[in-house]
Design a protein around this motif. Structure first.
Motif, PDB file in Angstrom:
ATOM      1  N   ALA A 323       0.826  -1.206   0.000  1.00  0.00           N
ATOM      2  CA  ALA A 323       0.000   0.000   0.000  1.00  0.00           C
ATOM      3  C   ALA A 323       0.860   1.256   0.000  1.00  0.00           C
ATOM      4  CB  ALA A 323      -0.923  -0.009   1.217  1.00  0.00           C
ATOM      5  N   THR A 324       1.936   1.232   0.765  1.00  0.00           N
ATOM      6  CA  THR A 324       2.828   2.388   0.794  1.00  0.00           C
ATOM      7  C   THR A 324       3.440   2.638  -0.568  1.00  0.00           C
ATOM      8  OG1 THR A 324       3.404   1.804   3.059  1.00  0.00           O
ATOM      9  CG2 THR A 324       4.788   3.408   1.973  1.00  0.00           C
ATOM     10  N   MET A 325       3.910   1.576  -1.207  1.00  0.00           N
ATOM     11  CA  MET A 325       4.545   1.745  -2.505  1.00  0.00           C
ATOM     12  C   MET A 325       3.564   2.292  -3.525  1.00  0.00           C
ATOM     13  SD  MET A 325       7.613   1.154  -2.098  1.00  0.00           S
ATOM     14  CE  MET A 325       8.046   1.414  -3.796  1.00  0.00           C
ATOM     15  N   LEU A 326       2.290   1.890  -3.388  1.00  0.00           N
ATOM     16  CA  LEU A 326       1.302   2.342  -4.363  1.00  0.00           C
ATOM     17  C   LEU A 326       0.815   3.761  -4.090  1.00  0.00           C
ATOM     18  CD1 LEU A 326      -0.919  -0.830  -4.848  1.00  0.00           C
ATOM     19  CD2 LEU A 326       0.477   0.307  -6.555  1.00  0.00           C
ATOM     20  N   PHE A 327       0.571   4.066  -2.811  1.00  0.00           N
ATOM     21  CA  PHE A 327      -0.123   5.319  -2.519  1.00  0.00           C
ATOM     22  C   PHE A 327       0.729   6.365  -1.818  1.00  0.00           C
ATOM     23  CE2 PHE A 327      -3.591   3.247  -4.189  1.00  0.00           C
ATOM     24  CZ  PHE A 327      -3.863   2.061  -3.532  1.00  0.00           C
ATOM     25  N   PHE A 328       1.751   5.951  -1.095  1.00  0.00           N
ATOM     26  CA  PHE A 328       2.612   6.908  -0.402  1.00  0.00           C
ATOM     27  C   PHE A 328       4.065   6.537  -0.659  1.00  0.00           C
ATOM     28  CE2 PHE A 328      -0.750   8.728   2.080  1.00  0.00           C
ATOM     29  CZ  PHE A 328      -1.613   7.695   2.366  1.00  0.00           C
ATOM     30  N   PRO A 329       4.516   6.641  -1.893  1.00  0.00           N
ATOM     31  CA  PRO A 329       5.849   6.110  -2.214  1.00  0.00           C
ATOM     32  C   PRO A 329       6.974   6.753  -1.427  1.00  0.00           C
ATOM     33  CG  PRO A 329       4.888   7.224  -4.104  1.00  0.00           C
ATOM     34  CD  PRO A 329       3.837   7.208  -3.081  1.00  0.00           C
ATOM     35  N   VAL A 334       6.428  10.823   6.093  1.00  0.00           N
ATOM     36  CA  VAL A 334       6.990  11.908   5.289  1.00  0.00           C
ATOM     37  C   VAL A 334       5.893  12.609   4.498  1.00  0.00           C
ATOM     38  CG1 VAL A 334       8.497  12.414   3.339  1.00  0.00           C
ATOM     39  CG2 VAL A 334       9.281  10.920   5.161  1.00  0.00           C
ATOM     40  N   SER A 335       4.974  11.825   3.924  1.00  0.00           N
ATOM     41  CA  SER A 335       3.894  12.443   3.146  1.00  0.00           C
ATOM     42  C   SER A 335       3.002  13.295   4.038  1.00  0.00           C
ATOM     43  CB  SER A 335       3.047  11.361   2.467  1.00  0.00           C
ATOM     44  OG  SER A 335       3.848  10.550   1.656  1.00  0.00           O
ATOM     45  N   VAL A 336       2.698  12.786   5.217  1.00  0.00           N
ATOM     46  CA  VAL A 336       1.870  13.558   6.142  1.00  0.00           C
ATOM     47  C   VAL A 336       2.568  14.855   6.529  1.00  0.00           C
ATOM     48  CG1 VAL A 336       1.025  13.593   8.513  1.00  0.00           C
ATOM     49  CG2 VAL A 336       0.556  11.624   7.065  1.00  0.00           C
ATOM     50  N   ALA A 337       3.862  14.757   6.808  1.00  0.00           N
ATOM     51  CA  ALA A 337       4.617  15.945   7.206  1.00  0.00           C
ATOM     52  C   ALA A 337       4.631  16.974   6.087  1.00  0.00           C
ATOM     53  CB  ALA A 337       6.036  15.553   7.593  1.00  0.00           C
ATOM     54  N   ARG A 338       4.791  16.501   4.854  1.00  0.00           N
ATOM     55  CA  ARG A 338       4.797  17.420   3.717  1.00  0.00           C
ATOM     56  C   ARG A 338       3.449  18.102   3.560  1.00  0.00           C
ATOM     57  NH1 ARG A 338       8.518  14.600  -0.122  1.00  0.00           N
ATOM     58  NH2 ARG A 338      10.490  14.914   0.980  1.00  0.00           N
ATOM     59  N   ALA A 339       2.389  17.298   3.707  1.00  0.00           N
ATOM     60  CA  ALA A 339       1.050  17.865   3.566  1.00  0.00           C
ATOM     61  C   ALA A 339       0.781  18.895   4.660  1.00  0.00           C
ATOM     62  CB  ALA A 339       0.020  16.737   3.631  1.00  0.00           C
ATOM     63  N   TRP A 340       1.286  18.620   5.832  1.00  0.00           N
ATOM     64  CA  TRP A 340       1.084  19.536   6.959  1.00  0.00           C
ATOM     65  C   TRP A 340       1.749  20.873   6.684  1.00  0.00           C
ATOM     66  CZ3 TRP A 340       1.993  17.492  12.583  1.00  0.00           C
ATOM     67  CH2 TRP A 340       1.677  18.501  13.508  1.00  0.00           C
ATOM     68  N   GLY A 349      -3.559  11.885  -3.501  1.00  0.00           N
ATOM     69  CA  GLY A 349      -2.995  10.815  -4.315  1.00  0.00           C
ATOM     70  C   GLY A 349      -1.815  11.247  -5.143  1.00  0.00           C
ATOM     71  N   ALA A 350      -1.282  12.444  -4.857  1.00  0.00           N
ATOM     72  CA  ALA A 350      -0.155  12.894  -5.672  1.00  0.00           C
ATOM     73  C   ALA A 350       1.051  11.995  -5.431  1.00  0.00           C
ATOM     74  CB  ALA A 350       0.187  14.334  -5.312  1.00  0.00           C
ATOM     75  N   ARG A 351       1.754  11.673  -6.477  1.00  0.00           N
ATOM     76  CA  ARG A 351       2.912  10.811  -6.328  1.00  0.00           C
ATOM     77  C   ARG A 351       4.182  11.647  -6.299  1.00  0.00           C
ATOM     78  NH1 ARG A 351       3.325   5.311  -9.142  1.00  0.00           N
ATOM     79  NH2 ARG A 351       4.722   5.188  -7.415  1.00  0.00           N
ATOM     80  N   GLU A 352       5.177  11.132  -5.618  1.00  0.00           N
ATOM     81  CA  GLU A 352       6.447  11.828  -5.566  1.00  0.00           C
ATOM     82  C   GLU A 352       7.115  11.742  -6.925  1.00  0.00           C
ATOM     83  OE1 GLU A 352       6.021  12.719  -1.670  1.00  0.00           O
ATOM     84  OE2 GLU A 352       8.085  12.778  -2.349  1.00  0.00           O
TER      85      GLU A 352
END
Lengths: 363, 300, 250
Positions: A323-329, A334-340, A349-352
């Motif tokens: 799931a991480t590889m698909l949705f939070f690569p 890290v994704s949560v921190a960036r969004a914050w 759903g934005a991909r890195e």
């Protein structure tokens, strides 16, 4: 004095990790105090559990450094965990009469892991091989070691007076001991050792990744060819980081042996090999903080799931990884921190961004 | 006496080479065409073994039919996996590695949960061949035949069919091939399915030789990965054949003297030495030789 | 530095190639090429597309291994040296396409380039020169800006600064003004002239003849991997062979 303080603060607060605000450090200090005070109220079982989560943090940090900052994906950190654990058991078991025997064993174990990694790494990195070869051969190493150690049952498989133990593993490994203090499985001493080691290691690595060397490492990750063209001996740097990661995995191995007083081949098998990759990938390999948090959280999760059977724990881990590889690569934390930090710029759903360069680097 | 020793060595060589080829071939073609490693390859082999065990013990099918069931079953599974998961990682080859490792965990633990720690065995066909004072397993010799046959079929497909030409074009330059109207997506899908089917076949063929457990794939992947690394992805057929042959020559004597594990360690050491000096593997080296020959011929 | 017919003397040559040859597949990109560059020169390499100019640079920098021939730098045979050792000896290449570390900031980029130079190796000259270069290109402020946000010309300039940070004796610039406006080109030309005036030997590959005219004293013309003419710019422009290759004149 004030200048030194400012230099340290700058080094800690460099751009290479998450959490730089005073608010973050406040929470950090509070958590540290909480951890240090825990033995006063916690049960010995709780202490032992926490130790069993925290002792894996050095190995995870090593992989985070190697993969997230160095761009080298290794599926074989468990090999160095096992090598160090076994060497520690062998040396400490043979030096039971000597006062500093376990300390000698600790040094020997970590040195052995680093040495093995340096030799292995020489072949991997000086050949400048394609990205996928490194994780594969690292995985092969740990699998072969696990299989090999699994068939070392019998009296002929021993070093000095210590039996390797085959599939059932090596037992009666002495805990680390410094003078009168024994760092045994349920002891407060081991708890404090592990907390302090984890803390110092995290802070030290934070300074490290923000240093000049840390920046060169990231440059090697992002564009190894370019970094060669700026005069850096990239192959050697990669071997160095690989050896450092192995030493950290080895430190975890020794702590594990001290905690459980045993060592067995399953610490190096396929399932064990997946764990550090899952911890770093799910949290976010490009942040040391994320790696620490996800390692502890996932170890706690796995322990609670393992009550019904370890296969459920691993099934959930596998699903989490996928799931991480698909949705939070980039990793969930890290994704949560960036969004914050930038709520207006998040797209669901934005991909890195994909970065195809580098040996073994994944987006 | 001499004939016995020779026959033994040849048998060991054939046995090892068959194992390496069958374990690695599916992985090799996926790597060669799509440039992706399926880390769940071992679990695909395991699925093939499980399908064969189920078809044999519950479906009461003869072994050859079980093998077909395994091939089709795992091939279909690979097809579905490619469509849903793998194709998202074509731009991120190493992401595919990590993602397929997640799949591998899910598969092995899932099978463990559903079927428990072991599966009913498949009997080993006792076809004994006697040469001089030694006897050999005819089944294992047949496996060698199947392995060579699989490579031959692959070679025929790649070099004597239209889809083979298209696949080779896609291997050389996928963008260019797409511009020429070749349906790359379809080729990748078929390749992944074929690689999966081969893994299923391997599982079916080796099911009678081993205990069928959820983690049996590990015994195949360490050897498969070494074979693939040494062979290289430049040319799956050249790579698979040369790599399996060389590695068998190295491991057969080692294994018969000191045991399987020393044999495997010898393989790992060999792989390290090979990639240090031939980082693209044997097939990459062959390709570079060919290119250099072209360069020398171009002298004005 | 003495010159006769635009050819540097043997004893003063910083860089020398002897019968350098390189093929890619069936194409011979560099064909028994002899080239000499004296210390302190500012030389332009020109030639039609495919003449081998960038390949020559990649051979000198060590990105590709020559099939035959030798390369001498400061009298030492560097033909078999890996790229990073050549940088340590004083050769630095600025790539044709910009290749800065896109996710790192400007100061982080520079940190990587400077990381080799410990305090003892960093003399005042290098630091001063780098500061001057950064100021010339306007890169001395906003150090925390990620490199990918820089406009193309500024990325080119940052690349030049990164190369400078390695303290090169020989600077190889591969099409430094590609994609630049005339003003930016003039700024770059001025910078290159001044840098050369301070003693750095510079070899430039360029297509833009305006730029070449702004900087060049000596020019080497390549064609099909060989040197076909060498000398002062005026002589080159009048050279019949060169005109034929470029313009198809009889």
């Amino acid at each position: 004095m004030k200048r030194r303080w400012r230099a340290l603060r700058d080094a800690l607060n460099g751009p290479q990790d998450l959490g730089r605000s005073p608010g973050f450090w406040g929470v950090f200090i509070a958590a540290t105090i909480g951890l240090l005070l825990y033995p006063a109220s916690g049960s010995s079982f709780g202490l032992s559990s926490l130790v069993s989560f925290l002792l894996y943090v050095p190995m995870a940090l090593g992989l985070g450094l190697l993969w997230g900052y160095g761009g080298i994906l290794s599926f074989g950190q468990s090999a160095f965990f096992g090598i160090a654990g076994y060497i520690y058991g062998l040396v400490a078991g043979n030096l039971t009469g000597t006062p500093a025997g376990t300390i000698v064993a600790l040094v020997a174990a970590i040195a052995a892991a680093a040495l093995a990694a340096s030799i292995f790494g020489y072949f991997l990195f000086y050949g400048q091989v394609s990205g996928w070869i490194i994780p594969l051969l690292c995985l092969v190493l740990t699998l072969i070691l696990a299989t090999f150690m699994g068939q070392t049952a019998g009296y002929q498989w021993r070093v000095g007076q210590v039996l390797l133990g085959g599939y059932n593993g090596m037992t009666n490994i002495p805990s680390l001991r410094a003078g009168a203090i024994e760092f045994g499985g349920t002891s407060t001493a081991l708890y404090y050792l592990v907390v302090v080691v984890t803390l110092l290691l995290y802070l030290g690595l934070r300074v490290f990744v923000n240093s000049r060397y840390g920046h060169v490492l990231v440059a090697v990750r992002d564009d190894p060819e370019r970094t060669r063209m700026l005069g850096h001996n990239v192959d050697f740097i990669q071997v160095q980081v690989f050896a450092l990661a192995a030493a950290l995995a080895g430190l975890s191995g020794v702590l594990y042996a001290s905690w459980g007083n045993y060592m067995n081949p399953s610490t190096m098998d396929l399932l064990a090999a997946t764990l550090p990759v899952i911890w770093t990938a799910v949290g976010g390999r490009r942040s040391l903080l994320a790696v620490v948090l996800s390692t502890v959280a996932l170890r706690a999760l796995a322990d609670s799931l393992a009550v019904s059977g370890s296969q459920y724990a691993f099934l959930v881990m596998g699903a989490l990884l996928l799931a991480t590889m698909l949705f939070f690569p980039g990793g969930i934390i890290v994704s949560v921190a960036r969004a914050w930090r930038r709520p207006s710029r998040t797209r669901p759903g934005a991909r890195e961004a994909v970065e195809p360069k580098g040996k073994g680097e994944v987006a | 006496m001499g004939l016995d020793v020779l026959a033994n060595l040849l048998y060991q060589f054939a046995d090892n080479m068959a194992f390496l080829l069958l374990a690695a071939l599916g992985l090799m073609i996926i790597l060669g065409v799509i440039d992706v490693i399926n880390l769940a390859h071992g679990e695909f082999i395991m699925l093939g073994a499980y399908l064969t065990a189920l078809s044999y013990n519950w479906g009461h099918l003869p072994l050859p039919a079980c093998a077909v069931v395994s091939m089709v079953g795992v091939g279909l599974f690979g097809l579905v996996l490619e469509r849903t998961l793998i194709r998202r990682f074509y731009q991120d080859k190493l992401g595919a590695l990590v993602a397929t490792w997640g799949v591998s965990l899910i598969l092995s633990q899932g099978i463990l949960i559903v079927f428990g720690p072991s599966m009913a065995a498949v009997p080993f066909p006792q076809w004994t061949l006697t040469v001089g004072a030694s006897s050999f397993d005819g089944y294992r010799l047949m496996l060698f035949g199947v392995a060579v046959g699989a490579v031959a079929v692959l070679w025929w497909l790649l070099y004597h069919t239209r889809i083979g030409v298209q696949t080779r074009a896609a291997m050389q330059n996928a963008e260019m091939a797409a511009c020429l109207g070749i349906r790359i997506r379809r080729i990748y899908l078929l390749t992944f399915a074929a690689g999966s089917a081969l893994a299923g076949l391997t599982g079916a063929l080796y099911a009678p030789t081993t205990t069928i457990v959820p983690l049996m794939g590990t015994g195949f992947v360490d050897v498969a990965f070494i074979t693939v690394v040494v062979g290289g992805g430049a040319n799956p057929i050249v790579g698979a054949l040369t790599s399996a042959a060389v590695l068998s020559v190295i491991s057969a004597p080692l294994a018969s003297i000191s045991g399987t594990f020393i044999g495997r360690i010898g393989l790992l050491v060999a792989a390290l030495v090979v990639i240090r000096f031939l980082p693209q593997g044997f097939s990459g080296y062959v390709r570079d030789l060919q290119r250099r020959r072209m360069g020398a011929a171009a002298a004005p | 530095m003495t010159e006769r017919d635009g050819r540097p003397q043997q004893s003063e040559r910083l860089l020398r190639t002897v019968a350098l040859t390189k093929s890619f597949g069936g194409i011979r990109a560099i064909d028994r090429l002899d080239l000499g560059v004296a210390r302190g020169e500012l030389r332009c390499l020109i030639g039609p597309n495919g003449a081998g100019k960038s390949t020559l640079f990649s051979l000198i920098a060590g990105i590709h291994r020559a099939d035959a021939g030798r390369i001498f730098f400061k009298g030492e045979d560097i033909t078999r040296l890996p790229p990073f050792r050549r940088v340590l000896r004083g050769i630095c290449l600025k790539f044709q396409t910009t290749r800065v570390y896109r996710d790192l900031s400007i100061s982080q980029n520079l940190l990587v380039a400077l990381a080799l130079r410990g305090p003892e190796r960093r003399d005042g000259d290098t630091a001063g020169r780098l500061a001057w270069a950064l100021a010339t290109f306007g890169l001395d402020r906003d150090g925390d800006r990620p490199a990918r946000e820089l406009p193309h010309s500024h990325q080119q300039w940052l690349e030049i600064c990164l190369a400078l940070a390695t303290d090169p004796d020989l600077l190889l610039l591969d099409e430094p003004t590609a994609g630049m406006t005339p003003d930016e080109t003039a700024l770059t030309a001025d910078f290159v002239r001044r840098l050369n005036g301070q003693g750095t030997t510079i070899l430039v590959v360029e297509h833009d003849m305006t730029f070449v005219r702004q900087i060049a004293r000596a020019v080497t013309v390549l064609h099909y991997g060989r040197v076909i003419a060498e000398g002062p710019l005026a002589a080159i422009e009048a050279n019949k062979d060169v005109r034929r290759i470029y313009l198809g004149e009889q």
